[in-house]
Design a protein around this motif. Structure first.
Motif, PDB file in Angstrom:
ATOM      1  N   UNK A 196      -6.896   4.278  10.299  1.00 20.36           N
ATOM      2  CA  UNK A 196      -8.196   4.357   9.639  1.00 20.36           C
ATOM      3  C   UNK A 196      -7.977   4.057   8.153  1.00 20.36           C
ATOM      4  N   UNK A 197      -8.501   4.919   7.282  1.00 20.65           N
ATOM      5  CA  UNK A 197      -8.503   4.617   5.852  1.00 20.65           C
ATOM      6  C   UNK A 197      -7.407   5.320   5.074  1.00 20.65           C
ATOM      7  N   UNK A 198      -6.587   6.145   5.722  1.00 20.42           N
ATOM      8  CA  UNK A 198      -5.513   6.844   5.028  1.00 20.42           C
ATOM      9  C   UNK A 198      -4.204   6.104   5.243  1.00 20.42           C
ATOM     10  N   UNK A 199      -3.444   5.904   4.173  1.00 19.34           N
ATOM     11  CA  UNK A 199      -2.221   5.117   4.303  1.00 19.34           C
ATOM     12  C   UNK A 199      -1.197   5.531   3.256  1.00 19.34           C
ATOM     13  N   UNK A 200       0.028   5.099   3.501  1.00 17.54           N
ATOM     14  CA  UNK A 200       1.115   5.241   2.539  1.00 17.54           C
ATOM     15  C   UNK A 200       2.006   4.022   2.675  1.00 17.54           C
ATOM     16  N   UNK A 201       2.576   3.554   1.566  1.00 18.64           N
ATOM     17  CA  UNK A 201       3.464   2.403   1.568  1.00 18.64           C
ATOM     18  C   UNK A 201       4.834   2.839   1.063  1.00 18.64           C
ATOM     19  N   UNK A 202       5.860   2.521   1.841  1.00 19.12           N
ATOM     20  CA  UNK A 202       7.233   2.843   1.477  1.00 19.12           C
ATOM     21  C   UNK A 202       7.908   1.583   0.951  1.00 19.12           C
ATOM     22  N   UNK A 203       8.480   1.669  -0.233  1.00 17.63           N
ATOM     23  CA  UNK A 203       9.238   0.566  -0.806  1.00 17.63           C
ATOM     24  C   UNK A 203      10.620   0.548  -0.152  1.00 17.63           C
ATOM     25  N   UNK A 204      10.968  -0.514   0.591  1.00 14.43           N
ATOM     26  CA  UNK A 204      12.249  -0.505   1.286  1.00 14.43           C
ATOM     27  C   UNK A 204      13.452  -0.560   0.350  1.00 14.43           C
ATOM     28  N   UNK A 207      12.898   3.377  -1.613  1.00 14.57           N
ATOM     29  CA  UNK A 207      12.492   4.561  -0.866  1.00 14.57           C
ATOM     30  C   UNK A 207      11.278   5.249  -1.443  1.00 14.57           C
ATOM     31  N   UNK A 208      10.712   4.731  -2.540  1.00  8.66           N
ATOM     32  CA  UNK A 208       9.516   5.340  -3.133  1.00  8.66           C
ATOM     33  C   UNK A 208       8.343   5.246  -2.169  1.00  8.66           C
ATOM     34  N   UNK A 209       7.520   6.291  -2.165  1.00  6.47           N
ATOM     35  CA  UNK A 209       6.349   6.356  -1.299  1.00  6.47           C
ATOM     36  C   UNK A 209       5.097   6.408  -2.168  1.00  6.47           C
ATOM     37  N   UNK A 210       4.161   5.514  -1.927  1.00  5.31           N
ATOM     38  CA  UNK A 210       2.891   5.497  -2.645  1.00  5.31           C
ATOM     39  C   UNK A 210       1.784   5.746  -1.634  1.00  5.31           C
ATOM     40  N   UNK A 211       1.086   6.875  -1.787  1.00  2.42           N
ATOM     41  CA  UNK A 211      -0.001   7.204  -0.885  1.00  2.42           C
ATOM     42  C   UNK A 211      -1.313   6.613  -1.396  1.00  2.42           C
ATOM     43  N   UNK A 212      -2.185   6.244  -0.463  1.00  7.43           N
ATOM     44  CA  UNK A 212      -3.474   5.657  -0.816  1.00  7.43           C
ATOM     45  C   UNK A 212      -4.571   6.366  -0.026  1.00  7.43           C
ATOM     46  N   UNK A 213      -5.139   7.446  -0.561  1.00 14.57           N
ATOM     47  CA  UNK A 213      -6.257   8.111   0.104  1.00 14.57           C
ATOM     48  C   UNK A 213      -7.465   7.182   0.178  1.00 14.57           C
ATOM     49  N   UNK A 214      -8.443   7.484   1.059  1.00 15.36           N
ATOM     50  CA  UNK A 214      -9.618   6.608   1.216  1.00 15.36           C
ATOM     51  C   UNK A 214     -10.356   6.329  -0.081  1.00 15.36           C
ATOM     52  N   UNK A 215     -10.385   7.284  -0.999  1.00 15.10           N
ATOM     53  CA  UNK A 215     -11.125   7.082  -2.241  1.00 15.10           C
ATOM     54  C   UNK A 215     -10.476   6.131  -3.210  1.00 15.10           C
ATOM     55  N   UNK A 216      -9.280   5.644  -2.915  1.00 17.43           N
ATOM     56  CA  UNK A 216      -8.559   4.765  -3.841  1.00 17.43           C
ATOM     57  C   UNK A 216      -8.482   3.317  -3.344  1.00 17.43           C
TER      58      UNK A 216
END
Length: 440
Positions: A196-204, A207-216
């Motif tokens: 759905x609209x909730x996601x996170x991206x991991x930099x391979x 290892x940094x994780x950037x979360x992206x809630x629906x409001x962003x």
């Protein structure tokens, strides 16, 4: 928000043991003695001129030259630039190991250290490949509950082991995640979503994780349909690819309404799947067009700019958006296929392989660097075609001409440079992964 979630409960002795295992298993030729005591199979790759299993395959493959792996995972991953293929094998009842080989020769590469995933032991972990900044990575992942000794407030996590293809160096990234995840890697990052609209991206690479809630998600102005059925679809060089009930966009980048293909309704775009550098989308014909009631336009878009690379008309409702049709690229990226669709990037040519009334569509499964695609007519899906469903065919995408193959031909499930990959399950329910060299 950036975060790192790392297990800290390992005692010093276990850390030392893990490092020793990693040093012992990474970077070897694959014929080292570190396999001793790791459990069957001991010699999974046959490097003889002719693999032991001789399948009936398209005539462009030479079954007398290749390799064979026995008892590997159902999934495999390919790092095209590095010329490496990865697969998983059991070490014991609860542990697995990532192994690599050179698909051109079958020679073993480095092996990862054994580990226990969060999945149930009767299931293989999942396996992906991803590229960023000129480096390629293999990624294994699993999802499940944490044990009480782990210092985190999360009930469950996505656990990823990220291996650099060039040398087998490794890092673990653990991301707290509530619901069953979807994990993909068709862009320059590892995308975790709830579909759905909730996601996170991991930099391979870090290892940094950037979360992206629906409001962003940066909803485009004036797009009311973008806030309905919102879904994060992929990662591009410019940011997250997001879709609504209609229309789609790259956060901080382009908007589908601005890059609609010729002769389509600008507000009708729906993305279906992605491949490195590309987005496949379905569009409605312009209102008033003679075929608006019967046909739709399928377009291949450049993921960085959104511009249309090639487009083609297909009959309704032959293909429904969603996970199908899955976009698959040739190793060199010059040709792409998706169900009955095919695209030649350099010539900006697109095909929809069906009769004029929409019947007898092809389902394509694999495409080579030379533009030879394989598939079947009458198959319900790519998976059905790969297991013998329908009537096998081959298509020359430089000319767009399908030709039938013998009815008993097994189709390749994948392609590396110069090698076709075939999967076969024997009478003991053991999976074989076989590489046959291309002729010529």
């Amino acid at each position: 928000m950036r975060q790192r979630v790392v297990r800290v409960s390992l005692v010093a002795g276990v850390i030392v043991l893990a490092l020793l295992l990693l040093l012992a298993t990474c970077g070897g030729s694959g014929d080292s003695k570190d396999d001793k005591g790791d459990g069957p199979p001991k010699k999974p790759v046959r490097n003889s001129a002719a693999p032991a299993t001789q399948l009936t395959v398209p005539p462009s493959y030479d079954t007398q030259h290749g390799w064979e792996i026995i008892g590997a995972s159902p999934e495999y991953a390919v790092a095209t630039a590095a010329g490496s293929l990865a697969y998983l094998q059991r070490v014991d009842e609860v542990q697995f190991r990532l192994r690599t080989l050179d698909p051109a020769t079958g020679k073993r590469g480095w092996d990862g250290a054994p580990w226990r995933p969060l999945f149930s032991p009767d299931r293989f972990p999942r396996l992906l490949s991803v590229a960023k900044g000129g480096q390629e990575y293999f990624v294994t992942w699993s999802y499940g509950k944490l044990t009480a000794d782990v210092l985190t407030h999360a009930d469950s996590i996505v656990s990823l082991d990220v291996y650099r293809v060039s040398d087998g160096s490794w890092r673990r990234v653990e991301v707290p995640w509530t619901d069953a995840p979807t994990v993909t890697a068709t862009g320059p990052g590892i995308l975790i979503t709830d579909s759905k609209a909730t996601s996170a991206v991991v930099d391979p690479a870090t290892g940094d994780v950037v979360k992206a809630p629906p409001g962003t998600l940066g909803y485009p102005k004036g797009c009311t349909e973008c806030r309905r059925l919102t879904e994060v679809r992929g990662v591009t060089d410019k940011g997250l690819l997001v879709s609504g009930a209609r229309e789609f966009w790259v956060r901080g980048g382009w908007f589908s309404r601005k890059v609609a293909p010729k002769d389509t309704e600008p507000t009708s775009g729906v993305p279906t799947s992605t491949a490195p550098g590309y987005v496949l989308a379905k569009w409605q014909r312009k209102k008033g067009a003679k075929d608006a009631a019967t046909h739709e336009v399928w377009a291949l878009h450049d993921a960085t700019t959104g511009k249309t690379v090639a487009q083609v008309r297909c009959r309704k409702p032959a293909i429904a958006p969603g996970t199908d049709p899955r976009l698959v690229a040739s190793p060199n990226g010059r040709y792409l296929i998706a169900g009955r669709l095919a695209f030649a990037v350099e010539t900006k040519t697109a095909y929809c392989f069906e009769e004029s009334d929409g019947t007898k569509p092809l389902t394509l499964t694999t495409v080579t660097d030379q533009g030879t695609a394989y598939g079947a007519t009458g198959a319900r899906s790519a998976a059905d075609a790969l297991t013998g469903g329908g009537s096998p065919v081959t298509v020359d995408l430089t000319a767009g001409t399908p030709k039938p193959l013998a009815p008993n031909v097994r189709l390749p499930s994948g392609e590396t440079t110069g090698v076709g990959l075939f999967r076969w399950t024997d009478t003991n329910d053991t999976l074989h992964l076989i590489g046959y060299a291309q002729r010529g």
